[in-house]
Write a protein that holds these residues in place. Sequence first.
Motif: not given
Ligand code: ATP
Length: 277
Positions: A31, A33, A40, A60-66, A99, A209, A227
């Motif tokens: 991404f 930013v 991610a 948190s923030g390791c890219g799971k949602t991505t 989420q 989690h 991450r």
């Molecule tokens: N649309 C986006 N634009 C820029 N950065 C993004 C975007 N989506 C996610 N990120 C970045 O990618 C990384 C992973 O985000 P993600 O939401 O996948 O984490 P996660 O593992 O789901 O975290 P959590 O457990 O907090 O939900 C983070 O650093 C986030 O800031």
Amino acid sequence: MTVTPIKTIDPGIKAEPAPVKVRLNGLSKMFKVNGREVTALQDVSLTIASGEFVVIVGPSGCGKTTLLRIVDGLDEESHGHVTRFHTDPSKPLSSMIFQEHAIFPWLSVERNIGYGLRMRGLPKAEIAATVAHFLKKMGLADYAKAYPYQLSGGMKQRVSIARAFANDPEILCMDEPFAALDEQNKAIMLEELTRIWSETRKTALFITHSLDEALVLADRIVVMTARPGRIAAIFDNPLPRPRQSYEIRKDPAYGEISARIWSILREEVMKSRGETV
Ligand SMILES: Nc1ncnc2c1ncn2[C@@H]1O[C@H](COP(=O)(O)OP(=O)(O)OP(=O)(O)O)[C@@H](O)[C@H]1O
Ligand SMILES: [Mg+2]
């Protein structure tokens, strides 16, 4: 039954009769930013079998949602490729439970649940029967005509879960679907989800989690690194099914597998906090 690969970027990959539902091959996602590139996900490879329940845990923030968004087709990978196999074109390939509950505020509970079915043009009677079934299952029968602003956070999340299941997709992507639920409703929903899953055997990708949730639900548990998210380890769940959240804690294997997963996860969580292990 024919198996149609929905998205095969690498022409070398062919549809195969083996029960593979999703294949991630060297997946990375960057991404931008504020002009800075954030990685991610980095080089994630994973094969998910049809009917398998895979749970992903990680800091948190390791890219799971991505990762989930890419599997669901909501986002594009930067490198690598995703192959998803669609076996029944009359049904949606995948549905996502987000989420943060994402239901339509202008639609009643029953219309939210039936949304996907209406989009598919199913007969009214069938839609009504499916909606009634899920209203009951989710304990929302008295709220069929209510609007989201009239519901608690946990109830909204149950609407979102009901909508995804009513849609009857082949792959269910669930992003911390129980995080907003209270402890008792969470235990009941966990049992309900395992029951529906064992009846329908949908391919499921679930983020949490909670190691407890992971061990109740999963066939396999994928632990991700801090991450940039990579796969740190994959565990087979040794606990026999059927499982109930409070019952599995009595099994000595529960303590052992929880400790093994936590030892890896803890290290990654510490790294994500910038602390030494
Ligand atoms: N649309 C986006 N634009 C820029 N950065 C993004 C975007 N989506 C996610 N990120 C970045 O990618 C990384 C992973 O985000 P993600 O939401 O996948 O984490 P996660 O593992 O789901 O975290 P959590 O457990 O907090 O939900 C983070 O650093 C986030 O800031
Ligand atoms: Mg997330």
